[in-house]
Every structure is written in structure tokens, then in C-alpha cells.
Design a protein around this motif. Structure first.
Motif, PDB file in Angstrom:
ATOM      1  N   GLU A   5       2.831   1.724  -5.579  1.00  0.00           N
ATOM      2  CA  GLU A   5       3.565   2.899  -4.505  1.00  0.00           C
ATOM      3  C   GLU A   5       3.264   2.531  -2.938  1.00  0.00           C
ATOM      4  O   GLU A   5       2.265   1.999  -2.825  1.00  0.00           O
ATOM      5  CB  GLU A   5       3.178   4.207  -5.020  1.00  0.00           C
ATOM      6  CG  GLU A   5       3.735   4.905  -6.243  1.00  0.00           C
ATOM      7  CD  GLU A   5       3.550   6.368  -6.508  1.00  0.00           C
ATOM      8  OE1 GLU A   5       3.521   7.202  -5.572  1.00  0.00           O
ATOM      9  OE2 GLU A   5       3.246   6.734  -7.448  1.00  0.00           O
ATOM     10  N   LYS A   6       4.089   2.923  -2.215  1.00  0.00           N
ATOM     11  CA  LYS A   6       3.829   2.993  -0.590  1.00  0.00           C
ATOM     12  C   LYS A   6       3.791   1.329  -0.161  1.00  0.00           C
ATOM     13  O   LYS A   6       2.802   1.274   0.604  1.00  0.00           O
ATOM     14  CB  LYS A   6       2.991   3.788  -0.288  1.00  0.00           C
ATOM     15  CG  LYS A   6       3.293   5.307  -0.329  1.00  0.00           C
ATOM     16  CD  LYS A   6       2.261   6.213  -0.025  1.00  0.00           C
ATOM     17  CE  LYS A   6       2.881   7.542  -0.114  1.00  0.00           C
ATOM     18  NZ  LYS A   6       2.049   8.768   0.283  1.00  0.00           N
ATOM     19  N   CYS A   7       4.410   0.413  -0.769  1.00  0.00           N
ATOM     20  CA  CYS A   7       4.211  -0.803  -0.351  1.00  0.00           C
ATOM     21  C   CYS A   7       5.316  -1.476   0.179  1.00  0.00           C
ATOM     22  O   CYS A   7       5.200  -1.850   1.377  1.00  0.00           O
ATOM     23  CB  CYS A   7       3.695  -1.666  -1.726  1.00  0.00           C
ATOM     24  SG  CYS A   7       3.475  -3.504  -1.513  1.00  0.00           S
ATOM     25  N   GLY A   8       6.498  -1.699  -0.366  1.00  0.00           N
ATOM     26  CA  GLY A   8       7.539  -2.451   0.091  1.00  0.00           C
ATOM     27  C   GLY A   8       7.628  -3.701   0.696  1.00  0.00           C
ATOM     28  O   GLY A   8       8.401  -4.048   1.515  1.00  0.00           O
ATOM     29  N   ALA A   9       6.490  -4.425   0.374  1.00  0.00           N
ATOM     30  CA  ALA A   9       6.299  -5.672   0.970  1.00  0.00           C
ATOM     31  C   ALA A   9       7.641  -6.566   0.686  1.00  0.00           C
ATOM     32  O   ALA A   9       7.962  -7.531   1.192  1.00  0.00           O
ATOM     33  CB  ALA A   9       4.930  -6.333   0.450  1.00  0.00           C
ATOM     34  N   CYS A  10       7.932  -6.533  -0.645  1.00  0.00           N
ATOM     35  CA  CYS A  10       9.111  -7.242  -1.243  1.00  0.00           C
ATOM     36  C   CYS A  10      10.429  -6.869  -0.479  1.00  0.00           C
ATOM     37  O   CYS A  10      11.465  -7.725  -0.479  1.00  0.00           O
ATOM     38  CB  CYS A  10       9.188  -7.283  -2.651  1.00  0.00           C
ATOM     39  SG  CYS A  10       9.510  -5.595  -3.186  1.00  0.00           S
TER      40      CYS A  10
END
Length: 84
Positions: A5-10
Motif C-alpha cells: 500500500e502507498k507505494c506506486g513505484a511501478c
């Protein structure tokens, strides 16, 4: 492994050459996808019919996601550099 959760790096680090909703020419490396909500780093179209196949095929793995969001950003950026 499940998506952090709360990453979005990809959704930020890699380039995506196929068209995406809102990004018909694809997405350059290092630029957040327009479908990424940058307040909570969740995809606005995940789970809908608009969710791209290229995104659905990308699965979280320890060697790309690491142990934290920061490490995921570093690993996905490195992957982009190695494959560009």
C-alpha cells in the motif's frame, strides 16, 4: 507477495511503451502515470475494464519491490536503466 500500500513505484519509475488511458503515447520513465493518485499512490483505474494488460501482468516480487517504497523506487529505476 502482495502489492504494498502507498507505494506506486511501478507506476512511476518504468517506461511503458503501450498506450495507457490518458497517456496514448505510453509513459516515460520517471514520470508518474496519470492514473496514479499521488496522495495515496493507488491506481484510479485498477480493477476496471480500463486497467491496462501491461499493468495487470506486472506482479509484485521481492527483487523489484524490496522491503520499502524507497527500495522499490530504487529497484524499479535500476530495472528501467538496465532494460532501456
Amino acid at each position: 507477495m502482495i502489492c504494498r500500500e502507498k507505494c506506486g513505484a511501478c507506476c512511476i519509475a518504468p517506461s511503458i511503451s503501450s498506450p495507457l488511458p490518458g497517456m496514448p503515447q505510453g509513459k516515460p520513465a520517471g514520470i508518474p502515470c496519470v492514473n496514479l493518485d499521488t496522495t495515496d499512490y493507488r491506481c484510479r483505474i485498477w480493477g476496471t475494464t480500463q486497467y491496462p494488460d501491461v499493468c495487470a501482468r506486472f506482479r509484485p516480487q521481492a527483487d523489484t519491490c524490496g522491503a520499502s517504497r524507497s527500495e522499490a523506487e530504487q529497484l524499479t529505476t535500476l530495472m528501467e536503466l538496465q532494460t532501456s
